[in-house]
Design a protein around this motif. Structure first.
Motif, PDB file in Angstrom:
ATOM      1  N   LYS A  70       0.827  -1.256   0.320  1.00 43.49           N
ATOM      2  CA  LYS A  70       0.053   0.056   0.019  1.00 43.49           C
ATOM      3  C   LYS A  70       0.933   1.340  -0.046  1.00 43.49           C
ATOM      4  N   ASN A  71       2.193   1.270  -0.243  1.00 43.90           N
ATOM      5  CA  ASN A  71       3.131   2.382  -0.340  1.00 43.90           C
ATOM      6  C   ASN A  71       2.940   3.219   0.877  1.00 43.90           C
ATOM      7  N   LEU A  72       3.028   2.437   2.153  1.00 41.04           N
ATOM      8  CA  LEU A  72       2.987   3.168   3.623  1.00 41.04           C
ATOM      9  C   LEU A  72       4.126   4.026   3.637  1.00 41.04           C
ATOM     10  N   ASP A  73       4.212   5.124   4.275  1.00 44.15           N
ATOM     11  CA  ASP A  73       5.483   6.031   4.205  1.00 44.15           C
ATOM     12  C   ASP A  73       6.234   5.224   5.425  1.00 44.15           C
ATOM     13  N   LEU A  74       7.311   4.617   5.249  1.00 38.25           N
ATOM     14  CA  LEU A  74       7.958   3.879   6.427  1.00 38.25           C
ATOM     15  C   LEU A  74       8.788   4.829   7.026  1.00 38.25           C
ATOM     16  N   ILE A 116      -4.433   3.812   1.515  1.00 39.23           N
ATOM     17  CA  ILE A 116      -3.754   4.370   2.740  1.00 39.23           C
ATOM     18  C   ILE A 116      -4.944   5.612   3.272  1.00 39.23           C
ATOM     19  N   PRO A 117      -5.572   6.272   2.741  1.00 37.57           N
ATOM     20  CA  PRO A 117      -6.544   7.167   3.157  1.00 37.57           C
ATOM     21  C   PRO A 117      -7.610   6.357   4.142  1.00 37.57           C
ATOM     22  N   GLU A 118      -7.834   5.124   3.717  1.00 42.13           N
ATOM     23  CA  GLU A 118      -8.977   4.453   4.532  1.00 42.13           C
ATOM     24  C   GLU A 118      -8.185   3.859   5.537  1.00 42.13           C
ATOM     25  N   VAL A 119      -6.918   3.381   5.442  1.00 37.95           N
ATOM     26  CA  VAL A 119      -6.298   2.924   6.683  1.00 37.95           C
ATOM     27  C   VAL A 119      -5.946   4.063   8.025  1.00 37.95           C
ATOM     28  N   MET A 120      -5.700   5.155   7.584  1.00 37.77           N
ATOM     29  CA  MET A 120      -5.381   6.416   8.256  1.00 37.77           C
ATOM     30  C   MET A 120      -6.752   6.718   9.014  1.00 37.77           C
ATOM     31  N   ILE A 276       0.125  15.981   5.541  1.00 37.57           N
ATOM     32  CA  ILE A 276      -1.149  15.789   5.844  1.00 37.57           C
ATOM     33  C   ILE A 276      -1.791  14.852   4.883  1.00 37.57           C
ATOM     34  N   ILE A 277      -2.564  13.525   5.210  1.00 34.91           N
ATOM     35  CA  ILE A 277      -3.116  12.715   4.498  1.00 34.91           C
ATOM     36  C   ILE A 277      -4.572  13.183   4.061  1.00 34.91           C
ATOM     37  N   LYS A 278      -4.824  13.242   2.820  1.00 35.86           N
ATOM     38  CA  LYS A 278      -6.252  13.855   2.552  1.00 35.86           C
ATOM     39  C   LYS A 278      -7.008  12.613   2.546  1.00 35.86           C
ATOM     40  N   ILE A 279      -8.181  12.878   3.369  1.00 36.34           N
ATOM     41  CA  ILE A 279      -9.014  11.853   3.606  1.00 36.34           C
ATOM     42  C   ILE A 279     -10.624  12.225   3.085  1.00 36.34           C
ATOM     43  N   CYS A 337      -1.717   9.371  12.603  1.00 33.39           N
ATOM     44  CA  CYS A 337      -2.287   9.111  11.419  1.00 33.39           C
ATOM     45  C   CYS A 337      -2.555   9.942  10.454  1.00 33.39           C
ATOM     46  N   TRP A 338      -2.912  11.460  10.867  1.00 35.61           N
ATOM     47  CA  TRP A 338      -3.027  12.406   9.888  1.00 35.61           C
ATOM     48  C   TRP A 338      -1.779  12.645   9.082  1.00 35.61           C
ATOM     49  N   PHE A 339      -0.511  12.184   9.446  1.00 39.60           N
ATOM     50  CA  PHE A 339       0.489  12.458   8.746  1.00 39.60           C
ATOM     51  C   PHE A 339       0.997  11.102   8.104  1.00 39.60           C
ATOM     52  N   GLY A 340       0.324   9.950   8.055  1.00 37.34           N
ATOM     53  CA  GLY A 340       0.479   8.880   7.282  1.00 37.34           C
ATOM     54  C   GLY A 340       1.405   7.752   8.028  1.00 37.34           C
ATOM     55  N   ALA A 341       1.439   7.947   9.208  1.00 36.19           N
ATOM     56  CA  ALA A 341       2.164   7.030  10.290  1.00 36.19           C
ATOM     57  C   ALA A 341       1.171   5.905  10.483  1.00 36.19           C
ATOM     58  N   MET A 342       1.673   4.738  10.477  1.00 38.50           N
ATOM     59  CA  MET A 342       0.506   3.612  10.663  1.00 38.50           C
ATOM     60  C   MET A 342      -0.233   3.475  11.773  1.00 38.50           C
ATOM     61  N   PRO A 343      -1.414   3.143  11.848  1.00 35.02           N
ATOM     62  CA  PRO A 343      -2.085   2.957  13.053  1.00 35.02           C
ATOM     63  C   PRO A 343      -1.710   1.896  14.046  1.00 35.02           C
ATOM     64  N   THR A 344      -1.421   2.250  15.358  1.00 35.03           N
ATOM     65  CA  THR A 344      -0.482   1.536  16.209  1.00 35.03           C
ATOM     66  C   THR A 344      -1.365   1.469  17.550  1.00 35.03           C
ATOM     67  N   CYS A 345      -1.134   0.410  18.347  1.00 34.53           N
ATOM     68  CA  CYS A 345      -1.614   0.321  19.445  1.00 34.53           C
ATOM     69  C   CYS A 345      -0.493  -0.444  20.409  1.00 34.53           C
ATOM     70  N   HIS A 346      -0.957  -0.794  21.537  1.00 36.83           N
ATOM     71  CA  HIS A 346      -0.126  -1.451  22.728  1.00 36.83           C
ATOM     72  C   HIS A 346      -0.465  -3.074  22.527  1.00 36.83           C
ATOM     73  N   GLY A 347       0.210  -3.913  22.847  1.00 34.63           N
ATOM     74  CA  GLY A 347      -0.154  -5.285  22.506  1.00 34.63           C
ATOM     75  C   GLY A 347       0.355  -6.195  23.739  1.00 34.63           C
ATOM     76  N   ALA A 348      -0.242  -7.137  24.368  1.00 34.27           N
ATOM     77  CA  ALA A 348       0.133  -8.124  25.265  1.00 34.27           C
ATOM     78  C   ALA A 348       1.130  -8.983  24.652  1.00 34.27           C
TER      79      ALA A 348
END
Length: 471
Positions: A70-74, A116-120, A276-279, A337-348
């Motif tokens: 998806k060409n995520l901005d790494l 990417i817009p939908e992901v963000m 900024i990602i246009k959504i 996410c507004w700048f294209g960084a991957m959605p993140t969370c914490h995880g057990a």
């Protein structure tokens, strides 16, 4: 290390004591600085460095897949994730991981129209809901309401899911851009099955099954206080002090350059330009329906509830509340996410993996955060060329032990009734591939078992709901 078993008179499994602290006292700046220093201190330099590698088996494959498909901005993702790692380490003082939102990533990889817009959009919506749940105190109520047997079921399911995915990585060649396997992995080669098995054996030799019982070891050494025993003890100490995960990760980096010697020519120095990602309205709609709705139950259960319970088990003296974790996950996505960084969370799973390999303080993830930040600023998106050559079988080995460590948290279930609920929750979660469905079934079974025992002396609603069967 066995988590401490504490029982109260009502039979309810204790939750997170810091939830009900004194909120009226305002810490002074000097107190905050001192607290951050304590949270970022290294208990052991090599152990914390080793622990920092513990969740890369989850992180790298998902980031690589989204970047290729998806060409995520790494570069931007690494910069924001690095900042998240450092801040969460400073706040919590435990190796709190920063991981991709797996359900959103899975939808993006498998759906050509989910860009990417939908992901963000999905990440922002999920973050907003989690932030509201934390800020209003509702997440605290959810955390206290869920029985320990259901939490253990979710942890066991997630751990086994990681382990099974890891075995798939080890046995089969992976095409991350299409989320498919590409045949069986050959035995010999720079990413061969033999290499992965050697790495797995190395981790078992160095780390064993976890922390050993020091008292038993001391008693045995005293009973056999001979020169040969002393030499064996010194050898065992040297072996157990090796940073196994770091050594294996470093081996993977070296093999990446050996497998693709031309990757150096493709390096472009400097950070990726942020924008900024246009959504669009349609992207908001698709992101919420296809991304947020399936991701939200997983985030609440695994990224907040299970993380807090596991953190309480592993670090009972640290303040990790469901309210604060929910807020930090929300803020990470509402900003990045507004700048294209991957959605993140914490995880057990990430927390268990980092603990497995030696992470004991926030310094472990802070160190990882600095590394991500430097790589994002220096190499930007061109780092994907190195990740694309990284031996996937080696990543599978790291993920395997992280999953097993998380699954082993369920070993403290000490009654048949709790085990019954836990295993139903686990089975439904694994077979249905839905933590939400497993959670729902676990809650229903728990309620039915409690109704079946009505009239056996329960004097309050909390005793009725949380009473542990010690028969």
């Amino acid at each position: 290390m066995e988590p401490p078993q504490i029982h109260n008179p009502g039979g309810e499994t204790p939750r997170n004591p810091p939830e009900t602290g004194n909120r009226s006292s305002i810490p002074t700046p000097s107190h905050v600085v001192q607290k951050v220093k304590q949270n970022l201190v290294f208990s052991s330099k090599w152990a914390e460095l080793n622990g920092a590698m513990g969740d890369l088996g989850t992180y790298i494959p998902i980031v690589l897949a989204l970047t290729l498909a998806k060409n995520l901005d790494l570069g931007t993702t690494l910069i924001f994730n690095g900042v998240y790692n450092f801040i969460t380490g400073a706040i919590y003082g435990v190796p709190m991981p920063v991981q991709p939102m797996k359900s959103i990533a899975a939808v993006a990889i498998s759906n050509p129209t989910f860009g990417i817009p939908e992901v963000m959009a999905a990440g922002i919506c999920t973050g907003a809901i989690l932030f509201l749940l934390g800020a209003t105190g509702l997440m605290k109520l959810v955390y206290k309401f869920i029985p320990i047997s259901v939490v253990r079921g979710i942890q066991l399911a997630q751990g086994l899911s990681f382990a099974m995915t890891a075995v798939k990585y080890i046995r089969n060649v992976q095409n991350f851009s299409k989320s498919k396997t590409a045949g069986e992995r050959p035995w010999i080669g720079l990413d061969g099955l033999l290499l992965a098995l050697i790495c797995a054996c190395f981790i078992v030799i160095v780390n064993g099954s976890g922390e050993e019982n020091d008292e038993d070891r001391i008693i045995n050494d005293q009973r056999a206080n001979t020169n040969s025993t002393s030499r064996r003890r010194k050898l065992r100490k040297i072996i157990s002090s090796l940073p196994s995960a770091f050594i294996i990760f470093l081996l993977g980096v070296v093999l990446s350059f050996v497998r693709g010697p031309n990757v150096v020519k493709g390096f472009e120095f400097g950070p990726s330009p942020m924008k900024i990602i246009k959504i669009s309205n349609q992207a908001w709609k698709d992101g919420f329906v296809k991304g947020t709705i399936p991701q939200l139950p997983l985030s609440i259960l695994n990224s907040v509830i299970a993380v807090c319970k596991l953190s309480t088990d592993l670090f009972p003296d640290k303040e990790v509340s469901a309210t604060s974790v929910s807020i930090t996950v929300g803020l990470m996505n509402l900003i990045g996410c507004w700048f294209g960084a991957m959605p993140t969370c914490h995880g057990a799973g990430g927390l268990a993996g980092q603990y497995k390999f030696g992470g004991r303080t926030g310094g472990s993830v802070a160190l990882l955060g600095v590394a991500k930040l430097v790589l994002g600023l220096v190499l930007g998106g061109s780092l994907v060329k190195v990740l694309d050559e990284f031996p996937v079988g080696v990543l599978g080995v790291l993920l395997l032990f992280a999953g097993i460590e998380l699954a082993m948290c369920s070993r403290d279930v000490n009654s048949k009734e709790e085990a019954f609920v836990m295993l139903i929750c686990t089975a439904v979660s694994l077979v249905g591939s839905s933590a939400a469905l497993g959670f729902l079934c676990g809650m229903v079974v728990h309620l039915l078992l409690r109704l079946r025992k009505m009239g056996e002396g329960q004097r309050s609603c909390s005793t009725f709901w949380f009473h542990r069967n010690n028969s």
